[in-house]
Design a protein around this motif. Structure first.
Motif, PDB file in Angstrom:
ATOM      1  N   LEU A   1       0.829  -1.218   0.000  1.00  0.00           N
ATOM      2  CA  LEU A   1       0.000   0.000   0.000  1.00  0.00           C
ATOM      3  C   LEU A   1       0.862   1.266   0.000  1.00  0.00           C
TER       4      LEU A   1
ATOM      5  N   CYS B   1      -1.519   1.136  -4.571  1.00  0.00           N
ATOM      6  CA  CYS B   1      -1.175  -0.252  -4.231  1.00  0.00           C
ATOM      7  C   CYS B   1      -0.540  -0.907  -5.449  1.00  0.00           C
TER       8      CYS B   1
ATOM      9  N   ARG C   1      -8.350  -1.449  -2.679  1.00  0.00           N
ATOM     10  CA  ARG C   1      -7.025  -1.328  -3.283  1.00  0.00           C
ATOM     11  C   ARG C   1      -6.581  -2.677  -3.853  1.00  0.00           C
ATOM     12  N   CYS C   2      -5.773  -2.603  -4.889  1.00  0.00           N
ATOM     13  CA  CYS C   2      -5.175  -3.767  -5.569  1.00  0.00           C
ATOM     14  C   CYS C   2      -6.214  -4.783  -6.032  1.00  0.00           C
TER      15      CYS C   2
END
Length: 176
Positions: A67, A92, A150-151
């Motif tokens: 992150l 990320c 995220r990601c």
């Protein structure tokens, strides 16, 4: 004894030369923990002009926290002069082998409502036959999506136009 002395002198010269050549204080910087870089155009039989460019990095000292990745990526999609582009700040980056997943917040776009939204992209680095996928394949337009973690992205289902793929993935090696 002469042979032993010559051998000792030769060994001393070789090891001293190697020490001088590499430099006594020369240190190699640590390898970054992960990276995704490069540009490619996607293949579409209808002739769409779709481009993705990445400059995403995870520093060596942040190896345990994807992150903390930094950088940007950009994408654009135009058909017959109509379309949009976006610039994204990376939040990320996860890589494994030759696959990378990167996400970030749209910071600049001409697609109304896209700024501030999170998007994710997956890249499969296969030399000149790279593949790519993106979160909005499943969630709809970045301007219409809900909160994306995220990601998160999709499988790399899109083909890169022949001769344009130059993605490079630096595989992450987390301490497990």
């Amino acid at each position: 004894m002469t042979a032993a002395l010559c051998t000792a002198l030769l060994l001393t010269a070789v090891t001293t030369g190697a020490a001088v050549a590499s430099g006594p204080h020369e240190e190699r910087p640590p390898r970054e923990a992960a990276a995704l870089t490069g540009t490619a155009k996607l293949y579409r039989s209808a002739g769409d002009d779709i481009t993705f460019t990445f400059d995403a990095h995870l520093a060596a000292e942040d190896n345990d926290d994807p992150l903390k990745a930094t950088g940007t990526f950009e994408f654009s999609h135009y058909v017959n002069g109509e379309g949009a582009r976006a610039q994204v700040a990376v939040d990320c980056l996860l890589t494994g082998g030759d696959v990378a997943v990167v996400s970030g917040l749209v910071t600049d776009s001409d697609l109304p409502g896209a700024e501030g939204e999170r998007v994710g992209v997956t890249v499969h680095d296969r030399g000149r036959h790279d593949r790519l996928g993106y979160s909005w394949a499943a969630t709809g337009s970045p301007a219409e999506g809900g909160e994306l973690p995220r990601c998160v992205s999709s499988a790399p289902f899109e083909k890169v136009r022949k001769g344009t793929g130059d993605f490079e993935v630096v595989p992450w090696q987390p301490r497990l």
